[in-house]
Design a protein around this motif. Structure first.
Motif, mmCIF file in Angstrom:
data_model
loop_
_atom_site.group_PDB
_atom_site.id
_atom_site.type_symbol
_atom_site.label_atom_id
_atom_site.label_comp_id
_atom_site.label_asym_id
_atom_site.label_seq_id
_atom_site.Cartn_x
_atom_site.Cartn_y
_atom_site.Cartn_z
ATOM 1 N N ILE A 24 5.817 -15.675 -7.069
ATOM 2 C CA ILE A 24 4.424 -15.249 -7.127
ATOM 3 C C ILE A 24 4.329 -14.026 -6.223
ATOM 4 O O ILE A 24 4.402 -14.133 -5.002
ATOM 5 N N LYS A 25 4.211 -12.854 -6.828
ATOM 6 C CA LYS A 25 4.349 -11.615 -6.053
ATOM 7 C C LYS A 25 3.004 -10.998 -5.690
ATOM 8 O O LYS A 25 2.016 -11.110 -6.418
ATOM 9 N N ASN A 26 3.003 -10.382 -4.514
ATOM 10 C CA ASN A 26 1.868 -9.567 -4.048
ATOM 11 C C ASN A 26 0.548 -10.348 -4.069
ATOM 12 O O ASN A 26 -0.476 -9.855 -4.517
ATOM 13 N N VAL A 27 0.594 -11.562 -3.559
ATOM 14 C CA VAL A 27 -0.583 -12.431 -3.579
ATOM 15 C C VAL A 27 -1.156 -12.567 -2.175
ATOM 16 O O VAL A 27 -0.440 -12.390 -1.178
ATOM 17 N N GLN A 41 1.794 -10.970 -0.041
ATOM 18 C CA GLN A 41 2.909 -11.892 0.157
ATOM 19 C C GLN A 41 3.573 -12.227 -1.185
ATOM 20 O O GLN A 41 2.916 -12.231 -2.234
ATOM 21 N N THR A 42 4.875 -12.525 -1.119
ATOM 22 C CA THR A 42 5.591 -13.043 -2.283
ATOM 23 C C THR A 42 6.094 -14.438 -1.937
ATOM 24 O O THR A 42 6.765 -14.629 -0.913
ATOM 25 N N GLN A 54 7.648 -14.053 1.930
ATOM 26 C CA GLN A 54 7.918 -12.774 2.580
ATOM 27 C C GLN A 54 6.848 -11.758 2.211
ATOM 28 O O GLN A 54 6.162 -11.914 1.202
ATOM 29 N N ASN A 55 6.771 -10.703 3.035
ATOM 30 C CA ASN A 55 5.916 -9.583 2.667
ATOM 31 C C ASN A 55 6.423 -8.987 1.371
ATOM 32 O O ASN A 55 7.628 -8.818 1.185
ATOM 33 N N HIS A 56 5.504 -8.669 0.482
ATOM 34 C CA HIS A 56 5.875 -8.189 -0.854
ATOM 35 C C HIS A 56 6.785 -6.959 -0.796
ATOM 36 O O HIS A 56 7.727 -6.829 -1.583
ATOM 37 N N LYS A 57 6.564 -6.070 0.161
ATOM 38 C CA LYS A 57 7.347 -4.833 0.245
ATOM 39 C C LYS A 57 8.808 -5.111 0.596
ATOM 40 O O LYS A 57 9.696 -4.322 0.296
ATOM 41 N N LYS A 73 -5.225 -11.579 -6.399
ATOM 42 C CA LYS A 73 -5.485 -13.017 -6.537
ATOM 43 C C LYS A 73 -5.214 -13.749 -5.224
ATOM 44 O O LYS A 73 -4.661 -13.189 -4.271
ATOM 45 N N TYR A 74 -5.606 -15.025 -5.193
ATOM 46 C CA TYR A 74 -5.564 -15.818 -3.971
ATOM 47 C C TYR A 74 -4.821 -17.125 -4.247
ATOM 48 O O TYR A 74 -5.112 -17.822 -5.211
ATOM 49 N N LEU A 75 -3.871 -17.446 -3.363
ATOM 50 C CA LEU A 75 -3.043 -18.635 -3.547
ATOM 51 C C LEU A 75 -3.443 -19.698 -2.532
ATOM 52 O O LEU A 75 -3.379 -19.474 -1.321
ATOM 53 N N ILE A 76 -3.859 -20.847 -3.052
ATOM 54 C CA ILE A 76 -4.232 -21.970 -2.192
ATOM 55 C C ILE A 76 -3.305 -23.148 -2.479
ATOM 56 O O ILE A 76 -2.701 -23.232 -3.554
#
Length: 579
Positions: A24-27, A41-42, A54-57, A73-76
């Motif tokens: 799940i990338k760049n969330v 975050q990924t 990890q940080n997406h970058k 988007k938001y990951l819960i």
């Protein structure tokens, strides 16, 4: 040596084949423990675990990976409902001890429905982002049936008790064998044996229904008289490493339960505002509270026919149980129905309900502010509290009490895991925890209703789109539009229809085409006609065609009609009316 290397190589290749990874990338992660948003975050899911964040970058994704774009988007963590009942369906006929309508629908039918509908209930919970449910008061049947779903990818994790151990049992539930939701415990020995009997079925906890005053004594005298039984049940459960949940709505029953070792209170105290000594007792004993704020009012609103349903509930609830809540508008039991409506609508009784609700909310704020752990629970299955779809209503009630959105989301995730000391296994988006996750299109910290804006659900490591979890049948679509009609909700009414719907007078006279015209027609009807109500008399289903025989009340006028619905591509495409 050569064979050894070949063996190691084979194991490596096989391992890569069986491991399933999702990225799940760049969330933006909703960190429920630190109460902060972590953007960009990924998250890596391997099989059913979160294995890396990890940080997406800094994260390079494999070319052949399963990738979910979390941009914007938001990951819960998956939501937890810490108080449900599988043996109850949420409709009008599910509690004959509260309103006895067995002349219209037998309780045996309700039990059968609950059993055959368990899979749908579980799918409905998952569709609403709820990945863990706690049944705090089941039957021996459901203790066994839960095993059928343990390894199902569509099923939330299930924690469950056996029958409620109680010193009072409503007569209508007696003698039901493995379908009996109560075990009557009149002595200390009964209480101990009640726990031991449940051990055969591997319950996750024990539940006590601490009802005081039904024996004719005052609440406090009754509570103290039965305390030795309550204490014996708690001690026997703890000897077997089982926590104890207690239904206690009066301060004295809650206090006695906590003083004698209860772990989990599953209702609000609604008879008095809590004093600091009780609050400190709760904190000292590390008690978790599931407030269940909406249940009492749901009963009274149903009996008084003051029910309100949101678009969310009209679209996500079991449509048949929801529809049954309005049956009091047309049932032939005139004297019984009138008595219930008069009782529920009497100003003095409305004042009592409003007072108990306000006390419950005030006490929730007091306990939450003091640092007592709160775990969201709906008491779903009771009349008017519908499985899965009622969750948002409970959250809004918690918000109304004064809890902020961070605390509400904590109560709905990590705190629910703490009920079973499982906070190191699930309940937050953390490396090493179970991959029970919900990807939201909008920020739930800004608006708690954004918890319903679900894009993707990951349950046990498996990726689901919400609409694929439980498919609407033709009858589901027809029932939903019927429910919305009776609630005069034009948006929910139009939802099941195709944009280019065709409406006919049978056999082939086209009246109009399209939702725009339908909206105008029905909006005027909903706004202008008093006492609008459609009673379903009979339904025939043939493939994608549903035929309803209806009795429709327009003010003082009643019309018998037949509606024929043609469903195409999961929408109602054509309707034929015969009057």
């Amino acid at each position: 040596m050569k064979n050894k290397y070949l063996l190691v190589s084979s194991v490596f290749i096989f391992s890569n084949l069986i491991f399933s990874q999702t990225y799940i990338k760049n969330v933006t992660i909703v960190d429920v423990e630190q109460q902060k948003l972590s953007p960009n975050q990924t998250v890596v899911v391997t099989d059913d675990l979160i294995t890396n964040i990890q940080n997406h970058k800094n994260k390079k994704l494999p070319k052949d990976a399963i990738v979910i774009d979390g941009t914007g988007k938001y990951l819960i963590p998956g939501l937890i409902d810490s108080h449900i009942h599988f043996f109850q369906n949420g409709g009008l006929y599910t509690r004959p001890d509260a309103i006895d309508l067995r002349k219209h629908k037998s309780y045996e039918q309700e039990i059968t429905y609950a059993k055959t509908d368990m899979e749908n209930k579980l799918r409905r919970y998952l569709q609403n982002g709820i990945t863990t449910v706690v049944d705090v008061g089941a039957t021996y049947h459901f203790l066994k049936q839960r095993n059928d779903f343990t390894n199902k990818s569509f099923s939330p994790y299930i924690f469950i008790t056996g029958p409620l151990l109680t010193t009072y049992e409503p007569e209508v539930f007696e003698g039901l064998g493995e379908d009996e939701p109560f075990t009557l415990t009149k002595t200390v020995e009964d209480g101990i044996n009640g726990v031991r009997e449940q051990l055969k079925y591997n319950p996750d906890l024990i539940k006590i229904w601490y009802i005081a005053g039904e024996d004719g004594l005052s609440v406090e005298k009754s509570a103290r008289k039965n305390l030795p039984i309550i204490k014996a049940i708690i001690n026997e459960a703890h000897k077997n490493n089982l926590k104890v949940a207690v239904h206690a709505t009066q301060r004295i029953t809650a206090q006695l339960a906590v003083e004698n070792g209860a772990d989990f209170l599953v209702h609000s105290i609604d008879d008095e505002i809590l004093k600091d000594d009780f609050v400190q007792l709760m904190k000292k004993n590390k008690i978790i509270l599931s407030p269940t704020l909406i249940t009492h009012s749901a009963y009274l609103n149903t009996f008084g026919q003051r029910i309100k349903m949101s678009n969310h509930e009209l679209q996500k609830a079991d449509p048949y149980q929801l529809g049954s809540l309005l049956d009091l508008k047309h049932l032939s039991e005139n004297n019984l129905v009138k008595a219930y409506q008069d009782y529920a609508n009497a100003p003095e009784n409305i004042l009592v309900v409003n007072k108990t609700d306000s006390i419950s909310m005030a006490n929730l704020k007091i306990l939450s502010d003091a640092g007592v752990l709160i775990a969201t629970g709906t008491d779903a299955g009771n009349i008017g509290t519908l499985h899965a779809s009622s969750y948002l209503t409970e959250l809004k009630a918690m918000q109304k009490s004064g809890m902020n959105n961070w605390k509400i989301i904590q109560a709905s995730t990590i705190n629910g895991a703490k009920v079973f000391d499982k906070e190191n296994e699930f309940g937050s988006v953390t490396t090493g925890k179970k991959a029970n996750l919900v990807l939201l299109d909008k920020n739930p910290i800004e608006d708690i209703e954004n918890l319903t804006k679900i894009n993707t659900i990951i349950n046990k490591g498996i990726v689901f789109k919400p609409d694929a979890i439980i498919k609407s049948t033709p009858t589901d679509l027809v029932q939903r539009q019927l429910n919305a009609y009776n609630f005069r909700n034009i948006d929910a009414f139009l939802k099941p229809y195709a944009d280019d719907v065709e409406v006919y007078s049978y056999p082939n006279k086209l009246l109009y085409t399209g939702k725009k015209k339908m909206r105008k027609q029905y909006s005027e009807m909903f706004n202008k006609i008093p006492n609008l109500h459609c009673e379903l008399k009979e339904r025939i289903v043939q493939g994608n065609i549903v035929i309803d025989k209806e009795r429709v009340q327009f003010g003082d006028q009643t019309i018998e009609a037949i509606a024929i619905y043609h469903i195409e591509k999961d929408k109602i495409k054509k309707v034929y009316f015969i009057e």
